[in-house]
Motif scaffolding. Structure first.
Motif, PDB file in Angstrom:
ATOM      1  N   THR A 152      -8.070  17.791  40.911  1.00 38.35           N
ATOM      2  CA  THR A 152      -7.669  16.496  40.399  1.00 38.35           C
ATOM      3  C   THR A 152      -8.882  15.833  39.750  1.00 38.35           C
ATOM      4  O   THR A 152     -10.019  16.289  39.929  1.00 38.35           O
ATOM      5  CB  THR A 152      -7.178  15.593  41.533  1.00 38.35           C
ATOM      6  OG1 THR A 152      -8.305  15.243  42.373  1.00 38.35           O
ATOM      7  CG2 THR A 152      -6.118  16.268  42.381  1.00 38.35           C
ATOM      8  N   LYS A 186      -5.066  20.361  43.449  1.00 38.09           N
ATOM      9  CA  LYS A 186      -3.701  20.047  43.027  1.00 38.09           C
ATOM     10  C   LYS A 186      -2.666  20.820  43.839  1.00 38.09           C
ATOM     11  O   LYS A 186      -1.471  20.498  43.799  1.00 38.09           O
ATOM     12  CB  LYS A 186      -3.522  20.387  41.546  1.00 38.09           C
ATOM     13  CG  LYS A 186      -4.422  19.592  40.603  1.00 38.09           C
ATOM     14  CD  LYS A 186      -4.272  20.103  39.181  1.00 38.09           C
ATOM     15  CE  LYS A 186      -5.219  19.423  38.218  1.00 38.09           C
ATOM     16  NZ  LYS A 186      -5.124  20.014  36.854  1.00 38.09           N
ATOM     17  N   GLN A 232      -1.293  16.136  44.817  1.00 38.78           N
ATOM     18  CA  GLN A 232      -0.823  17.499  44.624  1.00 38.78           C
ATOM     19  C   GLN A 232       0.620  17.522  44.161  1.00 38.78           C
ATOM     20  O   GLN A 232       1.417  16.650  44.502  1.00 38.78           O
ATOM     21  CB  GLN A 232      -0.914  18.293  45.940  1.00 38.78           C
ATOM     22  CG  GLN A 232      -2.300  18.477  46.481  1.00 38.78           C
ATOM     23  CD  GLN A 232      -2.311  19.306  47.754  1.00 38.78           C
ATOM     24  OE1 GLN A 232      -1.274  19.617  48.319  1.00 38.78           O
ATOM     25  NE2 GLN A 232      -3.496  19.665  48.198  1.00 38.78           N
ATOM     26  N   LYS A 233       0.956  18.562  43.422  1.00 37.79           N
ATOM     27  CA  LYS A 233       2.347  18.816  43.063  1.00 37.79           C
ATOM     28  C   LYS A 233       3.037  19.405  44.280  1.00 37.79           C
ATOM     29  O   LYS A 233       2.610  20.413  44.832  1.00 37.79           O
ATOM     30  CB  LYS A 233       2.422  19.796  41.889  1.00 37.79           C
ATOM     31  CG  LYS A 233       3.844  20.125  41.461  1.00 37.79           C
ATOM     32  CD  LYS A 233       3.845  21.111  40.300  1.00 37.79           C
ATOM     33  CE  LYS A 233       5.266  21.464  39.895  1.00 37.79           C
ATOM     34  NZ  LYS A 233       5.290  22.446  38.782  1.00 37.79           N
TER      35      LYS A 233
END
Length: 578
Positions: free
Chosen positions: A98, A243, A395-396
């Motif tokens: 990130t 991420k 995070q996704k």
């Protein structure tokens, strides 16, 4: 001399024990020699889940991924940055990181009545901006002046930090500096500053960086840790996050790279026993217990003896202690250097991840995605620090509502919490969130939980207690010519890094040391001297074995101050010796 057996007879074989940052770093260091056919390398990862050590993920019953704590990546992690960008090629949109993000610190000092404090009841004690984006001030002024402190810390409190400048300059990170300050506790050293500054800032940071209360952390460890993460350069305190999980974001592509160069990574292979040469001066093999994810719980594992010409021990302190307690390893464990390892300690971590069915961040008061909390915010947690994260902002997420919230609460120095049931650990995590920031969390979490996970790691983090430095090993074992150590607990007086960065660096160093030892052994054998010369040529080839990047040099005024102190100390020692 090398004693390889099996496939590729005659090619030296290095076994790396441990699949975290240190183990993969050692394998990376040797992978260039493997690619050239000069070595074989096998990495043994105890967990059948795969690489990453404690970063290797678990999953909830609903399929959501969980790790043991969320791991930050500081701006001073130069070797990790180089690995990810230049070796794994993960840059631009493919970068696993990130952007650098602000963080907040909450402490018990903010839990005051409105009449006794000018700050809101749950205002953070400190909000740290991304310091690297601001005009650079001479160290450590930028770290001290740019963050926003609550008005409850007076100017006199903040100014008392100046009393630590002398010890900070005196501590240059080398072996002598560690020896000078290691017998003193951090709380004793920090008694120089005001009690308010210690309680509001230094004590909470001890609970979440070296991860133990002041009396249980050596002053050397505190100075080293705070210097690396915050004080040496203005941007050092900046942190970013992954991420996705560490396994998916870094270790899986790293494993692919190693495999493409010929390194063998074996999951579910736990090293139990070490085989020694008749004279006891070399390790000749490892006996590993093999287990797969689908193996029946009570089924005895298969065992395999794996010959080796050099061994790199890259497990945690608790991992090597567990191996040394195996009665089969008494020929090792009774040696003084391994006896010292048995005296070291580790810190427990309990991680709670919570998935909510709604987005509680939208419309919440302004907040930072990562937050540090001192002891005492929750009754009974006076010596337990914790961090909490808005994971969905970092995070996704997979396997859940895209409109929900994901929170992570990690407790450090958490041995008293290991016995809690999952339900009680979840209740504690909710109460911790509400205590830190009631405006964000009060009444919004407990009724919205759709999934959660609790992971307990009794020996997750190296504990640098007062007096521990004398028990910490160097890279090379003392009594075994071909045994090498790697990890964040190795060679503390060497490279000044910490945590994952230190583990990676010592992995590189152990890999190079193993290659050097094998080259020496080959060159000393008349029948294999040509192989030794070829290995020497490859070792000396630029880039074949990565050299760790050093930490950023001291700023000129810091270097000058340390130089003056070293000279003054040397003069005093000469006078004392007259």
């Amino acid at each position: 001399a090398p004693t390889s057996g099996g496939e590729d007879e005659g090619v030296p074989h290095v076994v790396v024990v441990g699949g975290g940052w240190a183990g993969f770093g050692a394998a990376e260091a040797l992978s260039g020699l493997v690619e050239k056919g000069a070595l074989r390398v096998t990495l043994l990862e105890a967990s059948p889940r795969g690489p990453g050590g404690l970063a290797a993920g678990w999953r909830t019953d609903k399929g959501r991924e969980v790790e043991v704590g969320l791991h930050g990546f500081w701006r001073s992690y130069r070797n990790i940055d180089d690995l990810v960008a230049n070796k794994l090629g993960l840059t631009g949109e493919a970068s696993p990181f990130t952007p650098y993000a602000q963080s907040s610190l909450f402490t018990k000092q903010e839990k005051k009545t409105p009449s006794s404090s000018s700050s809101p009841p749950s205002a953070p004690t400190v909000v740290a901006p991304v310091l690297g984006d601001l005009p650079r001030l001479p160290a450590p002024l930028g770290t001290a002046l740019w963050p926003t402190f609550s008005s409850d810390l007076s100017l006199a409190d903040r100014a008392s930090a100046g009393l630590l400048v002398g010890p900070w300059l005196d501590f240059d990170g080398g072996d002598k500096a560690w020896a000078r300050y290691d017998g003193m506790s951090a709380s004793t050293l920090f008694s120089l500053v005001s009690r308010a500054l210690y309680s509001a800032f230094l004590e909470p940071m001890l609970l979440v960086l070296p991860m133990a209360p002041g009396p249980e952390i050596s002053a050397a460890a505190a100075l080293s840790c705070f210097s690396f993460f915050a004080l040496e350069h203005q941007g050092d305190f900046d942190v970013r996050w992954l991420k996705a999980s560490a396994t998916a974001a870094i270790f899986e592509p790293w494993r692919d790279r190693l495999a493409s160069r010929g390194v063998v990574v074996r999951d579910g292979a736990r090293a139990d026993e070490f085989l020694l040469s008749p004279d006891g001066g070399h390790v000749t093999g490892v006996v590993a217990s093999l287990r797969t994810l689908d193996a029946e719980k009570d089924a005895p594992p298969e065992r395999e003896a794996i010959p080796c010409d050099a061994l790199i021990n890259a497990v945690s302190i608790s991992g090597v202690q567990s191996m040394m307690r195996n009665p089969a390893n008494k020929p090792l464990s009774r040696r003084p250097e391994f006896q010292r390892l048995l005296r070291l300690r580790s810190v427990a971590v309990v991680a709670v991840r919570v998935w909510l069915d709604k987005d509680i961040g939208e419309g919440a008061p302004e907040h930072t995605p990562s937050n540090v909390c001192g002891g005492g915010l929750v009754e009974g947690l006076e010596e337990i620090g914790f961090t909490f994260y808005w994971v969905n902002e970092l995070q996704k997420q997979e396997g859940g509502s895209t409109n929900g919230t994901v929170l992570e609460i990690d407790f450090y120095n958490a041995s008293p919490l290991l016995g809690l049931s999952d339900a009680d650990a979840l209740d504690l995590a909710v109460r911790a969130l509400e205590a830190a920031s009631p405006e964000c969390f009060q009444g919004k979490v407990a009724d919205s939980i759709e999934d959660f996970a609790v992971v307990r790691a009794p020996n997750a983090v190296s504990h640098f207690a007062p007096g521990s430095f004398a028990n910490l090993p160097k890279t090379r074992a003392e009594s075994l010519a071909n045994w090498f150590h790697a990890g964040d607990w190795v060679d503390r007086g060497g490279h000044r890094s910490w945590s994952q960065e230190k583990a990676l660096v010592t992995g590189y160093q152990a890999g190079r040391a193993a290659a050097e030892e094998l080259e020496r052994a080959l060159s000393s054998s008349p029948s294999r001297a040509s192989a030794g010369r070829e290995m020497r040529r490859l070792i000396d080839t630029d880039g074949c074995i990565p050299q760790p990047l050093d930490v950023e040099p001291d700023e000129p005024h810091v270097a000058a101050g340390r130089g003056l102190l070293r000279e003054a100390r040397a003069r005093l020692e000469r006078l004392a010796g007259m």
